[in-house]
Design an enzyme around this catalytic site. Structure first.
Site, short mmCIF file in Angstrom:
data_model
loop_
_atom_site.label_atom_id
_atom_site.label_comp_id
_atom_site.label_asym_id
_atom_site.label_seq_id
_atom_site.Cartn_x
_atom_site.Cartn_y
_atom_site.Cartn_z
N GLU A 88 3.46 -2.27 -12.41
CA GLU A 88 3.58 -1.45 -11.20
C GLU A 88 4.95 -1.68 -10.57
O GLU A 88 5.44 -2.82 -10.51
CB GLU A 88 2.46 -1.86 -10.23
CG GLU A 88 2.42 -1.14 -8.92
CD GLU A 88 1.26 -1.62 -8.04
OE1 GLU A 88 1.03 -1.02 -6.98
OE2 GLU A 88 0.59 -2.62 -8.42
N LYS A 111 -0.57 6.68 -7.35
CA LYS A 111 -1.64 5.74 -7.03
C LYS A 111 -2.53 6.30 -5.92
O LYS A 111 -2.06 6.69 -4.85
CB LYS A 111 -1.04 4.41 -6.59
CG LYS A 111 -2.04 3.29 -6.38
CD LYS A 111 -1.30 1.98 -6.07
CE LYS A 111 -2.25 0.81 -5.92
NZ LYS A 111 -1.52 -0.45 -5.64
N CYS A 133 -3.23 -0.66 -10.50
CA CYS A 133 -3.65 -1.84 -9.75
C CYS A 133 -4.97 -1.64 -9.00
O CYS A 133 -6.03 -1.63 -9.59
CB CYS A 133 -2.53 -2.27 -8.81
SG CYS A 133 -2.65 -4.00 -8.26
N VAL A 193 -2.48 -9.76 -7.42
CA VAL A 193 -2.20 -10.93 -6.58
C VAL A 193 -3.46 -11.79 -6.49
O VAL A 193 -4.55 -11.33 -6.86
CB VAL A 193 -1.76 -10.49 -5.16
CG1 VAL A 193 -0.47 -9.67 -5.23
CG2 VAL A 193 -2.86 -9.69 -4.47
N MET A 221 -6.86 -13.31 -5.32
CA MET A 221 -7.95 -12.76 -4.51
C MET A 221 -8.68 -13.88 -3.80
O MET A 221 -8.80 -15.00 -4.33
CB MET A 221 -8.93 -11.98 -5.39
CG MET A 221 -8.31 -10.75 -6.06
SD MET A 221 -7.72 -9.52 -4.86
CE MET A 221 -9.26 -8.94 -4.17
#
Length: 297
Positions: free
Chosen positions: A55, A126, A159, A186, A188
């Site tokens: 991304e 997105k 993502c 990232v 969580m």
């Protein structure tokens, strides 16, 4: 291979796909694109017919202001980044799906360009924005398009889109064979240290539930204090990893050779059950209210 030479297309029903795990740096667009092309060339040399990049590969992810995003964003397909990727796709005779900061007039989108040996195929924007993306980007307005390639039907998600099973279901219902997922996963909340990322579990579950091959290309590194977790993954149509998860902090290329015929047959779980035909469409809209026509599989 020169731009005037053309390789043979992959032998149906087999195709090799590649997920590129790399570390873009915010604001260093020329450097990011140059590194991505080096990795694309490497993947193509290993036989990949489809290469998926992370991304926002060209721009980096953690922005300080909308003005910064606007300065880094480009129009597509005429922007310099897309043109460079188009040259790489033509030179290597491959398909590329790559995350890009897209500018359309005064609007900004977190997008993925889809490019083939023949050139520009289209763009995916997105649908589900994450965190501070809401400060910079518009939510996608092009739905879930399907891109037709020499070897099959290609869908795209980015993502946080992967947290929504409707995304995969609608792509599967349109007849997608492979879903390319540029991502910037990232950490969580609540993630146990001894388990793979939640994102990899979601990819496996949705691949199994829809009989889709999903190619997840994540980034690594820490950008302006935000860590990224790597663990790029290629999941087969039965829901099991074909390659990865990759490491959490190392640049890597993942490869998987898939049989598209077997992938399509994976929707038959046994002589009685088919994951798409068993839906209770007497109780709910099979296309989730989108109005898209049901394709003939």
């Amino acid at each position: 291979m020169s731009s005037q030479e053309y390789a043979s297309p992959p032998s149906f029903p087999f195709i090799t796909v590649a997920a590129v795990q790399m570390e873009p740096h915010v604001g260093r667009k020329e450097e990011n694109v140059a590194r991505s092309i080096a990795l694309i060339d490497r993947a193509a040399a290993e036989g990949a017919a489809l290469v998926v990049l992370p991304e926002l590969t060209n721009s980096g992810y953690v922005f300080g202001s909308r003005a910064e995003v606007f300065a880094l964003a480009e129009t597509v397909p005429d922007g310099s980044t897309t043109q460079a990727w188009m040259d790489a796709a033509r030179r290597n005779q491959i398909y590329i799906v790559a995350g890009i900061a897209e500018r359309d007039g005064d609007r900004l989108y977190n997008s993925a360009v889809v490019i083939g040996p023949e050139g520009w195929l289209g763009v995916y924007r997105k649908l589900h924005l994450w965190g501070d993306e809401h400060l910079f980007f518009e939510a996608g307005d092009k739905g879930l398009p399907l891109f037709h390639t020499q070897w099959g039907r290609l869908g795209v998600a980015i993502c946080y889109d992967g947290w929504f099973p409707e995304v995969y279901r609608l792509l599967a219902m349109q007849g997608a064979d492979v879903v390319a997922m540029p991502t910037n996963w990232v950490p969580m909340p609540g993630q146990p240290a001894d388990r793979h990322a939640m994102a990899t579990s979601l990819a496996m579950a949705n691949a199994h539930s829809n009989a889709l091959t999903i190619v997840c290309a994540n980034r690594i590194g820490t950008e302006r204090g935000q860590p990224f977790i790597g663990q790029s993954l290629i999941v087969g149509a039965q829901g099991w990893p074909l390659a990865g998860p990759a490491s959490e902090d190392t640049e890597q290329l993942l490869y998987a050779r898939i049989n598209l015929k077997e992938s399509r047959q994976a929707r038959h779980l046994n002589p009685f059950n088919h994951v798409l035909r068993d839906r209770r469409d007497d109780l709910y809209d099979p296309m989730l209210g989108t109005g898209w026509p049901l394709p003939r599989h």
